[in-house]
Design a protein around this motif. Structure first.
Motif: not given
Length: 327
Positions: A77, A101, A168
């Motif tokens: 991520s 993010q 997300s």
């Protein structure tokens, strides 16, 4: 000669020599930038971060007069890429280009996050922004965002929204919607693109980046209900904002630049000025418009404020929804 006087004279001479050496070292420091710039992108090729980052990198080289090399560092991520930048020498020659993010969502939903966006990085400039667009499969009998909210509230947990990870914007956007309206959507997590499942009605709802919208709409199998920006985007003037139905619901995908903590203030200022110049270039504005983004080109302080505000927002959402951090 008196030993005491001699010692004092030697001390003054040593201090003078030391001062001269320091001045010489300072004069010997090359002006920034003195070599190639590395722009770290914590995302894969072809993603929004990659596309928009490369638009900026090309013109940044012209402004700074040094080559800019883009380095995609993917995984976890965005965590691995951010760490790469955090550990770089704080001299301004390694920049992090990323999106919200990694800076404002990961801190709340990723367990044991190995970086602190406020302490380990210094903001340079918010370069560009783009809205998300709420869409539904055409088999869902709603034609406005208000109808979607009412339909979902009448069927809690029945409408599925595709998300790419619990860090997300789509996942947290669905949680924000639940907090603000009481509409409960079922989040279905995907490791990659879920467009095919949206088109086939496996998932009924998406909150997708604006750049993906034209191709999805061209299929004839989805309809756009609302965009998440504070104002209607010029590229989608007929699509209302979510805020027109749910006041205060604003989520942009924004892209910014950071440097490692400890980077000299003067270097940060030079970089911020350079990115603001890039954002103002007519050709850059055209390139960003082609991917449904708009230039921002903010100051360092303005980006810091945006990060602080979003960290507060997502912290409140995570607490209200009792979301536990995940690995």
């Amino acid at each position: 000669m008196n030993p005491t006087i001699c010692g004092r004279a030697a001390g003054r001479l040593a201090a003078s020599l030391c001062g001269l050496l320091l001045c010489a070292c300072a004069m010997a420091q090359p002006a920034f930038p003195s070599r190639q710039i590395t722009l770290v992108l914590p995302a894969a090729a072809g993603t929004g971060v990659d596309i928009i980052g490369r638009i900026g990198a090309q013109r940044l080289a012209e402004v700074l007069g040094q080559p800019v090399v883009v380095e995609n560092v993917v995984g976890a991520s965005g965590v691995i890429g951010v760490q790469r930048a955090v550990r770089a020498r704080p001299d301004g020659h390694t920049l992090l280009f990323t999106f919200n993010q990694t800076m404002t969502m990961n801190p709340h939903v990723v367990a044991n996050l190995p970086y602190d966006p406020r302490k380990d990085l210094v903001p340079v400039s918010r370069f560009a922004a783009s809205p998300f667009v709420w869409m539904v499969n055409t088999q869902v009998p709603v034609h406005s965002f208000a109808e979607l909210v009412a339909y979902a509230k009448a069927r809690p947990g029945k409408l599925a929204i595709g998300v790419m990870g619990y860090a997300s914007a789509a996942y947290l956007g669905a949680q924000l919607l639940a907090v603000q309206t009481g509409a409960e959507l079922l989040a279905v997590n995907y490791a990659g693109n879920f467009s095919a499942d949206l088109l086939s009605n496996v998932v009924q709802v998406s909150m997708s980046p604006a750049a993906q919208v034209p191709s999805l709409l061209a299929s004839g199998k989805v309809r756009a209900l609302a965009q998440t920006g504070a104002q209607r985007a010029a590229s989608m003037p007929d699509v209302p904002t979510v805020g027109e139905t749910v006041p205060g619901f604003v989520i942009d995908a924004w892209y910014g630049v950071w440097v490692p903590a400890g980077t000299p203030v003067e270097t940060v200022a030079t970089l911020s000025d350079a990115w603001q110049k890039v954002a103002a270039m007519p050709e850059v504005r055209r390139q960003l418009a082609a991917v449904s983004a708009v230039p921002v080109g903010s100051t360092s302080d303005a980006l810091r404020t945006v990060v602080d505000d979003e960290l507060t927002l997502w912290g409140q959402v995570v607490k209200a929804r009792r979301i536990a951090p995940s690995q």
